[in-house]
Design an enzyme around this catalytic site. Structure first.
Site, short mmCIF file in Angstrom:
data_model
loop_
_atom_site.label_atom_id
_atom_site.label_comp_id
_atom_site.label_asym_id
_atom_site.label_seq_id
_atom_site.Cartn_x
_atom_site.Cartn_y
_atom_site.Cartn_z
CG MET B 1 46.22 -20.10 17.71
SD MET B 1 46.41 -19.10 18.88
CE MET B 1 46.78 -17.23 17.27
CB CYS B 2 48.39 -25.35 21.86
SG CYS B 2 46.84 -26.86 21.24
N GLY B 3 48.28 -22.49 23.96
CA GLY B 3 48.90 -21.94 24.63
C GLY B 3 49.83 -22.59 25.73
NE ARG B 32 49.84 -19.58 21.68
CZ ARG B 32 49.85 -18.63 20.13
NH1 ARG B 32 50.92 -17.54 20.06
NH2 ARG B 32 50.30 -19.89 19.67
CB THR B 148 45.43 -23.02 26.78
OG1 THR B 148 45.99 -22.15 25.68
CG2 THR B 148 45.06 -22.38 28.49
#
Lengths: 231, 299
Positions: B1-3, B32, B148
């Site tokens: 994920m990651c945002g 995320r 994030t």
């Protein structure tokens, strides 16, 4: 009519209420990009969403109608089984993924992999579709009033793809096919049901060359010879 | 994920609220990436100074003494602003010399960013707490990018958090994973880049840094990156006068862009954009794969 304001109602409260309803009309305001809005409906209810939604809106949808006045992110109407999902704006990746039935109408553009692995749904897109749309599509119709980006219908099975505009490139085992009377009838019906406007005669049809998914044992000698390995 | 979020103010109207609006966006991307967070802010009001953002993780250095020693070495004044374990050094002296001095003479201190306009903060923990700890909301400027992290390729550490600096006033954030980062890291080390972590994104940052150092523009560096970086990525790259975004040719990692007369915003998900002012008037689109999008201040 019942109105839910997602600025003050939790998503779980909203979806629980929609799941409990057997009929009626519902309006959802302030979705603010939330995920899974109106997912899992299984009754002939009528739902309107005012604003843009996040992932998996109207996922697993059955029987009812969901209308979205805005845009949607990944997986709009993924795995829908029946009923209708209609969006006035754009949808991003994987709209109608794996959907088995019903009608999905996207008035704007759809992003990449629209109709990926579709299994019987009808999808009508007013604008363009992104790359790898119709990837591994098994059954149903994907009707595109605009253009299709690269690798359309890659590894397609028996779904039908109709495109009015240009096709950047076809994916593996996807070919153009003749438009017969039955296809014109299908286009006329789906365009009519979608509420969009287009002349069925302007579309080209694409489908499977059927060279990938049938292993023909009788051809094995010829294939080995072609590969330089025949005994 | 990651945002990922990026926010670029085309006009002065919302520049005083850059930090507050970036925090609103970052907050929506917490799910995320709950492991760590970071942000880079570009402030346009002091072009006559060089600034370094420094990190002293796990210890409490005497920043004043460090600054005094740097002043003596540079022969120029150094102003210090400390925020928790980060410090910004501003000097009218030679910025590159200042950076090298810190690397050589300040043990346990990492240079997170350098340039004229960038400040960069990052830390492990809940993104909301990271934003609060480093006072994102009060920051003003022309543009910001933030991240994030949900760690997949390397450990959850501050140095493994994004953004990663790629050169003077440039930095990069990433959603995705690179599959050829070990090979590329060895090649880049041979080209003179140095790395602090096993992180794949640091390799992408090192790659861009190497290309910029070799004379490429940011667009040229990214075009070359399409051929050399193997894996899944949506990148947002902050540069002195704006930011750029790039998605890999498959484009599995999400990105959405919205633009009004006053601002351009990009994010992994629309919900981060949904709360920005005048969003009802925004043009909203999904960036196409393999295509570089960039926005910059008029020269």
């Amino acid at each position: 009519m019942t109105t839910f304001d997602l600025a003050s109602t939790t998503l779980r409260e909203l979806n629980s209420a929609l799941h409990a309803a057997s009929d009626g009309t519902f309006t959802i305001v302030n979705p603010q990009g939330a995920h899974a809005v109106a997912a899992g409906i299984d009754s002939p209810i009528d739902v309107t969403v005012r604003g843009s939604v996040g992932y998996y809106c109207a996922g697993m949808h059955q029987q009812g109608t969901v209308r979205i006045e805005g845009n949607a992110s990944t997986g709009l109407a993924e795995n829908m089984m029946s009923g209708r999902v209609h969006i006035t704006g754009n949808a991003t990746m994987s709209a109608g993924a794996t959907a088995h039935g019903g009608l999905l109408v996207i008035e704007g553009n759809a992003g990449s992999r629209c109709g990926i692995s579709m299994k019987g749904v009808d999808i009508v897109v007013g604008g363009n579709v992104g790359h790898m749309s119709g990837f591994m599509a098994q059954a149903g119709n994907l009707v595109v009033l605009g253009d299709a980006a690269g690798d359309l219908g890659d590894s397609i099975y028996e779904a039908e793809i109709f495109v009015r505009g240009s096709v950047e490139s076809l994916g593996a085992d996807c070919i153009e096919k003749d438009v017969e009377a039955e296809h014109l009838a299908t286009l006329e019906r789906l365009i009519g049901e979608s509420g969009l406007d287009a002349d069925p005669a302007e579309f080209r049809r694409y489908g499977s060359a059927r060279t990938l998914y049938n292993f023909a044992v009788d051809d094995i000698d010829a294939e080995l010879a072609a590969a330089g390995g025949a005994s | 994920m990651c945002g990922i979020v990026g926010l670029f103010m085309k006009t002065p109207r919302y520049r005083p609220e850059l930090g507050r609006l970036t925090e609103v966006m970052l907050h929506e991307m917490r799910e995320r990436g709950p492991d760590s967070a970071g942000f880079a802010v570009y402030d346009g009001d002091r072009d006559d100074v060089s600034r370094l953002t420094l990190l002293a993780e796990g210890h409490d250095p005497d920043w004043s003494a460090t600054a005094a020693a740097l002043e003596a070495a540079l022969g120029a004044g150094v102003d210090v602003r400390v925020t928790h374990d980060h410090a910004v050094f501003e000097t009218s002296g030679d910025g590159r010399a200042a950076r090298q001095w810190v690397i050589d003479n300040a043990p346990g201190v990492d240079v997170l960013s350098y340039g004229r306009r960038i400040e960069l903060y990052k830390s492990v923990g809940d993104p909301a707490l990271v934003a609060e700890r480093y006072d994102l909301a009060s920051r003003q400027g022309t543009h910001a990018i933030a991240h994030t992290r949900m760690a997949t390729e390397s450990a959850i550490t501050t140095n493994g958090s994004h953004p990663f600096v790629t050169g003077a006033d440039t930095c990069l954030v990433h959603n995705g994973s690179l599959s050829n980062h070990n090979q590329l890291r060895r090649q880049l080390i041979a080209e003179g880049e140095s790395f602090q972590t096993e992180n794949d994104t640091e390799v992408a940052a090192g790659y861009v840094s190497w290309r910029l150092r070799s004379g490429d523009t940011i667009d040229e560096a990214l075009v070359r990156g399409l051929a050399d970086l193997d894996g899944f990525y949506t990148f947002a790259i902050g540069v002195e006068n704006g930011f750029a975004i790039l998605r890999d040719p498959i484009a599995c990692k999400p990105a959405v862009v919205a633009e009004t007369d006053d601002w351009v915003a990009m994010s992994s998900e629309y919900r981060a954009i949904a709360r920005l002012p005048d969003v009802g008037d925004a043009e909203i689109f999904e960036p196409e794969p393999s295509r570089i999008y960039s926005w910059s201040l008029a020269a």
